[in-house]
Write an enzyme that holds these catalytic residues in place. Sequence first.
Site, PDB file in Angstrom:
ATOM      1  N   HIS A  23     -37.712 -27.416  14.657  1.00 21.43           N
ATOM      2  CA  HIS A  23     -37.689 -27.220  13.085  1.00 21.43           C
ATOM      3  C   HIS A  23     -39.277 -27.415  12.736  1.00 21.43           C
ATOM      4  O   HIS A  23     -39.708 -26.857  11.711  1.00 21.43           O
ATOM      5  CB  HIS A  23     -36.768 -28.373  12.451  1.00 21.43           C
ATOM      6  CG  HIS A  23     -35.482 -28.129  12.733  1.00 21.43           C
ATOM      7  ND1 HIS A  23     -34.756 -29.034  13.475  1.00 21.43           N
ATOM      8  CD2 HIS A  23     -34.431 -27.108  12.254  1.00 21.43           C
ATOM      9  CE1 HIS A  23     -33.345 -28.679  13.573  1.00 21.43           C
ATOM     10  NE2 HIS A  23     -33.260 -27.585  12.886  1.00 21.43           N
ATOM     11  N   LYS A  60     -34.784 -18.824  18.007  1.00 19.78           N
ATOM     12  CA  LYS A  60     -33.624 -19.342  18.762  1.00 19.78           C
ATOM     13  C   LYS A  60     -32.172 -18.561  18.314  1.00 19.78           C
ATOM     14  O   LYS A  60     -31.260 -18.370  18.872  1.00 19.78           O
ATOM     15  CB  LYS A  60     -33.731 -20.769  18.638  1.00 19.78           C
ATOM     16  CG  LYS A  60     -32.435 -21.697  18.621  1.00 19.78           C
ATOM     17  CD  LYS A  60     -32.272 -21.934  20.035  1.00 19.78           C
ATOM     18  CE  LYS A  60     -31.174 -22.884  20.441  1.00 19.78           C
ATOM     19  NZ  LYS A  60     -29.808 -22.780  19.650  1.00 19.78           N
ATOM     20  N   GLN A  91     -29.238 -14.253  13.896  1.00 18.68           N
ATOM     21  CA  GLN A  91     -29.056 -14.664  12.384  1.00 18.68           C
ATOM     22  C   GLN A  91     -30.620 -14.048  11.641  1.00 18.68           C
ATOM     23  O   GLN A  91     -30.691 -13.944  10.715  1.00 18.68           O
ATOM     24  CB  GLN A  91     -29.495 -16.255  12.485  1.00 18.68           C
ATOM     25  CG  GLN A  91     -29.360 -16.957  11.082  1.00 18.68           C
ATOM     26  CD  GLN A  91     -29.492 -18.322  10.976  1.00 18.68           C
ATOM     27  OE1 GLN A  91     -28.251 -18.926  11.087  1.00 18.68           O
ATOM     28  NE2 GLN A  91     -30.240 -19.173  11.393  1.00 18.68           N
ATOM     29  N   SER A 143     -30.260 -28.980  17.533  1.00 13.14           N
ATOM     30  CA  SER A 143     -29.651 -30.309  16.713  1.00 13.14           C
ATOM     31  C   SER A 143     -28.246 -30.617  17.779  1.00 13.14           C
ATOM     32  O   SER A 143     -27.754 -31.524  17.907  1.00 13.14           O
ATOM     33  CB  SER A 143     -29.047 -29.955  15.586  1.00 13.14           C
ATOM     34  OG  SER A 143     -30.338 -29.570  14.804  1.00 13.14           O
TER      35      SER A 143
HETATM   36  P1  AMP Z   1     -30.552 -25.123  11.994  1.00 13.25           P
HETATM   37  O1  AMP Z   1     -30.968 -26.558  11.527  1.00 13.25           O
HETATM   38  O2  AMP Z   1     -30.064 -25.296  13.363  1.00 13.25           O
HETATM   39  O3  AMP Z   1     -29.897 -24.519  11.035  1.00 13.25           O
HETATM   40  O4  AMP Z   1     -32.087 -24.517  12.290  1.00 13.25           O
HETATM   41  C1  AMP Z   1     -32.928 -24.260  11.269  1.00 13.25           C
HETATM   42  C2  AMP Z   1     -33.921 -23.246  11.527  1.00 13.25           C
HETATM   43  O5  AMP Z   1     -34.664 -23.972  12.829  1.00 13.25           O
HETATM   44  C3  AMP Z   1     -33.517 -21.960  11.967  1.00 13.25           C
HETATM   45  O6  AMP Z   1     -34.265 -21.121  11.290  1.00 13.25           O
HETATM   46  C4  AMP Z   1     -33.534 -22.112  13.507  1.00 13.25           C
HETATM   47  O7  AMP Z   1     -33.582 -20.736  14.130  1.00 13.25           O
HETATM   48  C5  AMP Z   1     -34.604 -23.046  13.739  1.00 13.25           C
HETATM   49  N1  AMP Z   1     -34.560 -23.205  15.117  1.00 13.25           N
HETATM   50  C6  AMP Z   1     -33.721 -24.140  15.641  1.00 13.25           C
HETATM   51  N2  AMP Z   1     -33.939 -24.401  16.796  1.00 13.25           N
HETATM   52  C7  AMP Z   1     -35.090 -24.104  17.077  1.00 13.25           C
HETATM   53  C8  AMP Z   1     -36.060 -24.057  18.127  1.00 13.25           C
HETATM   54  N3  AMP Z   1     -35.704 -24.793  19.427  1.00 13.25           N
HETATM   55  N4  AMP Z   1     -37.260 -23.637  18.330  1.00 13.25           N
HETATM   56  C9  AMP Z   1     -37.749 -22.749  17.146  1.00 13.25           C
HETATM   57  N5  AMP Z   1     -36.976 -22.695  15.922  1.00 13.25           N
HETATM   58  C10 AMP Z   1     -35.654 -23.323  15.971  1.00 13.25           C
END
Ligand code: AMP
Length: 282
Positions: free
Chosen positions: A37, A151, A155, A188
Amino acid sequence: MILFKKTSDLSDYLALQRAAELKIGFVPTMGALHKGHLALVNHSKKNTNITIASIFVNPTQFNDPQDFAKYPVTLESDLLQLEQAGCDLVFLPAVNEIYPEGLTISKTYDLGYLETILEGKYRPGHFQGVCQVVDKLLDIVAPTLLFLGQKDYQQCMVIRKLIELKGISTTLSIVPTIRETSGLALSSRNLRLSEKGKEAAVGIYQSLIYLKQNRQKYPAKQLIEEVEKKLLLAGFTKTDYVAIANANTLDPVMEWDGDTPLVALIAAFMDGVRLIDNMQLT
Ligand code: AMP
């Protein structure tokens, strides 16, 4: 760092920034923040004048109520990490701030083929929920640039389609996946893995590397079957999919023409936790 809980307060504040012609960068998240993030926040800081992150665990995108109930919440650490990363604004809305009309899905989005495959197939309704929340957040924030992680490959394609459907001028910027030194993609959901599970979960990354290295040596069907077997041997209890697809359309590619850009995508369960990852193969 300024924290907003009310949509109207945030909208008023951002209207002033927009009037001053400042570029607004937006990083939507569901919290339980990690370096993945923060990479999005860093990209935004480099490319915009003001960076806003949102933390909202969106109930309408969870097709499994258990998954929603167990989603990790680490708010204090999240705010600290965002502040240290130099994030300017945080939006932390309550559910009724985003869904004042209640949680019943009223609007549907025509996502076409994208919604019928991979994540769309195995998590029915998931992308409609994602579009519900991102649609509302984009209306509130109206960012110049929107930062999403590779990742969540599918989406990113869904949100690109949403931006097109909305006809807005927001530019989508996709940030490469941040990984542990082992190769495991930061997520997460990794917080819910046992120590042993976390070690074994690297099997997804290793499988992606295997697919990349062998994409020209064996037919896709054989590679996919082998990887499915390897994942079960590594301790995964189930795979939803192992796919080799056209990186632009996500159409499955069973016979590669040597030219089509390829992406491999995997969803599999470890310790009852559903993990996803992907890698461009070309
Ligand atoms: P989330 O909180 O899981 O909904 O993720 C929020 C954003 O962070 C989304 O755009 C995800 O694709 C991105 N994200 C989650 N994990 C990673 C990662 N390991 N590397 C880069 N971006 C990530």
